[in-house]
Design an enzyme around this catalytic site. Structure first.
Site, short mmCIF file in Angstrom:
data_model
loop_
_atom_site.label_atom_id
_atom_site.label_comp_id
_atom_site.label_asym_id
_atom_site.label_seq_id
_atom_site.Cartn_x
_atom_site.Cartn_y
_atom_site.Cartn_z
CB THR A 239 -0.92 0.03 1.24
OG1 THR A 239 -0.12 -0.21 2.40
CG2 THR A 239 -2.00 -1.04 1.15
CG ASP A 240 5.06 0.92 0.62
OD1 ASP A 240 4.52 0.26 -0.30
OD2 ASP A 240 6.24 0.72 0.98
N GLY B 205 18.59 -9.38 7.45
CA GLY B 205 18.05 -10.13 6.32
C GLY B 205 16.72 -10.79 6.57
CB ALA B 206 14.82 -11.57 9.56
N GLY B 207 13.88 -9.10 7.22
CA GLY B 207 12.77 -8.20 6.91
C GLY B 207 12.27 -7.43 8.11
CB SER C 188 13.44 -2.32 9.52
OG SER C 188 12.43 -2.41 8.55
CB SER D 245 19.25 -1.22 6.85
OG SER D 245 17.94 -1.23 6.34
CD GLU E 62 17.91 1.62 3.34
OE1 GLU E 62 17.94 0.44 2.99
OE2 GLU E 62 18.11 1.99 4.50
CG ASP F 196 11.32 -0.41 6.68
OD1 ASP F 196 10.12 -0.72 6.84
OD2 ASP F 196 12.10 -1.03 5.94
#
Length: 389
Positions: A40-41, A125-127, A129, A131, A163, A175
Site C-alpha cells: 500500500t505504501d 536479512g529477516a525483513g 529493518s 538497516s 537509504e 521503516d
C-alpha cells in the site's frame, strides 16, 4: 533474545574497555514489523507497523575533529571515516552511518565527529529493518553530540534519503518512520501520502510473534515492478493519482470493466487500505479478534489477488492460524519469502512459538526462527548520567 538492558550494558562495557572512560551517551533505535498494510505504501496508502523490542545500540563520545570511529561488536570490525571527505563504501555496514552523515550535513554546518561502539539484535536479512534501526541510531548519535533538535518525522525522512540516495535502495518511509517515532505498547498508523501518524494501543495481554520461514526473496525485481505497473494502470483507469483515492464501493462498481490481472492487483490494494484503517480502529477498541480476522484476510488477498506469497509462507501462516492462541496471521513484507507475523494471546505465546516451529520444520524440512515481540519506543538517547555502569 538479548534484552535491551543487556545490549546497552554490553556496548557501554566495551566502550569503557576501549576508550578508558564511560560513553557520553548511548543511542538506540528499534527494528519493526508491519502488522497490516502491504504493498500500500507506493500507492500512497496506509501501513500499520510496530517497533519491536530488538534494536541497534551505539555507545559514543564526541571528538574534537571531523573523524567518526566505530567498532562493531556484531562484525568484530573497526571502521572510520572523515566527515569532510565522505565516500561510499558499498555494502559495508559503515556506509549506513556515512549516508546519514551525508544527509545531516545538508541540514547543519556543525556536525561533529565521534568515537563509538555499536551492536544490535535485529536479525539481518529477516525483513525486520535492521538497516533502518542502524540509520536512526546513527542519526540519534549525530543529533545528540551536534546539538541538533530531534524531530522524528524529519529524522525519518533524512534516514530514508540516506537509504535512497546514498545506499541506493528505493525504500519507502515506513521503516524509518516507525523506528524514529514508535511508542511503547503501541502500533503506528502511517499515512504514506501525508506522513501523518496516529499511535494506537496494542491489545492488553497480547503478543506479536514473528515467524521467519528461512526463505529469502530471489530475483523478484521484475515481479515487483510488474505489480507497481499494474497499480499505476489501475489508478489511470479510475482517473486518480493513486489507488488510495479509490474506495471499496467504487471499485466494486467499476471492477467488471477492468482487465483480470489489473482488477486483482487493484482489489488487493484498495481492500488492504480499508483493512488497515479498520485494524487501527479495532486496536483503539482493544478488539484483538477483529484485528486477527483482518490479518487473515490480508494474507488471503496477498496470496490470491496480489500473488506475492509462496508455499512456505502459506504453510507457516496456516499452521499459525490453526493454533488456539492465535488471533490472526499473515505474511509480512514484500513477499516471495521472508517472514509471517501473528497476533497471539500473551499467555499462549511460548507454546504457540514452539508448536508452530515444530510443525513447520516437519512440513518443510526448514529451520524457522521465531521471535516473540512486544511494541517498543522509537529512537532514544541516554546521556552519561543515565547510562549504566
Amino acid at each position: 533474545m538479548t534484552s535491551d538492558h543487556g545490549l546497552r550494558a554490553r556496548v557501554t562495557r566495551e566502550f569503557e574497555a576501549r576508550f578508558g572512560e564511560p560513553p557520553a551517551c548511548v543511542a538506540r533505535a528499534p527494528g519493526r514489523v508491519n502488522l497490516i498494510g502491504e504493498h500500500t505504501d507506493y500507492n500512497d496508502g496506509f501501513v500499520l507497523p510496530m517497533a519491536i523490542d530488538r534494536a541497534a545500540w551505539i555507545a559514543l563520545r564526541p571528538r574534537d575533529d571531523s573523524k567518526v570511529f566505530i567498532h562493531s561488536l556484531d562484525f568484530d570490525e573497526d571502521r572510520e571515516f572523515d566527515l569532510d571527505h565522505l565516500a561510499s563504501t558499498g555494502n559495508e555496514w559503515i556506509n549506513y552511518v556515512q549516508g546519514v552523515a551525508w544527509v545531516l550535513q545538508k541540514k547543519t554546518r556543525g556536525l561533529k565527529g565521534w568515537d563509538g561502539v555499536a551492536a544490535g539484535d535485529v536479525p539481518i536479512g529477516a525483513g525486520l529493518s535492521s538497516s533502518a534501526a542502524f540509520e536512526l541510531a546513527s542519526a540519534r548519535a549525530f543529533a545528540s553530540i551536534s546539538g541538533m533538535p530531534w524531530d522524528p518525522r524529519e529524522m525519518a525522512l533524512a534516514a530514508q534519503r540516506a537509504e535512497n540516495d546514498w545506499i541506493g535502495v528505493r525504500c519507502g518511509i515506513m521503516d524509518q518512520m516507525i523506528s524514529a517515532a514508535g511508542e511503547e505498547g503501541h502500533a503506528l498508523l502511517i499515512d504514506c501520502r501525508s506522513l501523518e501518524t496516529r499511535s494506537v494501543p496494542m491489545p492488553p495481554g497480547s503478543a506479536v510473534v514473528i515467524l521467519d520461514t528461512a526463505t529469502r526473496r530471489g530475483l523478484v525485481d521484475s515481479a515487483y515492478n510488474d505489480r507497481r505497473l499494474h497499480c499505476e494502470e489501475a489508478a489511470d483507469f479510475f482517473g486518480v493519482e493513486a489507488l488510495r483515492d479509490v474506495d471499496v464501493e467504487r471499485f466494486e462498481r467499476l471492477a467488471p470493466r477492468m482487465e483480470t490481472v489489473m482488477r486483482r492487483r487493484a482489489r488487493h490494494v484498495i481492500t488492504e487500505n480499508a483493512r488497515t484503517l479498520q485494524a487501527a480502529d479495532a486496536l483503539e477498541w482493544g478488539d484483538a479478534e477483529t484485528v486477527g480476522r483482518l490479518m487473515n484476510e490480508s494474507h488471503a488477498s496477498l496470496r490470491d489477488d496480489f500473488e506475492v506469497s509462496r508455499k512456505e509462507l502459506d504453510v507457516i501462516v496456516e499452521l499459525a492460524q490453526g493454533h488456539g492462541a492465535c488471533r490472526g496471521a499473515r505474511m509480512t513484507g514484500a513477499g516471495f519469502g521472508g517472514c509471517a507475523v501473528a497476533l497471539v494471546d500473551g499467555e499462549g505465546a511460548d507454546d504457540f512459538a514452539r508448536t508452530v516451529a515444530e510443525a513447520y520444520r516437519s512440513a518443510t524440512g526448514l529451520e524457522p526462527r521465531v521471535y516473540v515481540c512486544s511494541a517498543s519506543a522509537g529512537a532514544s538517547i541516554e546521556t552519561s548520567a543515565s547510562v549504566p555502569a
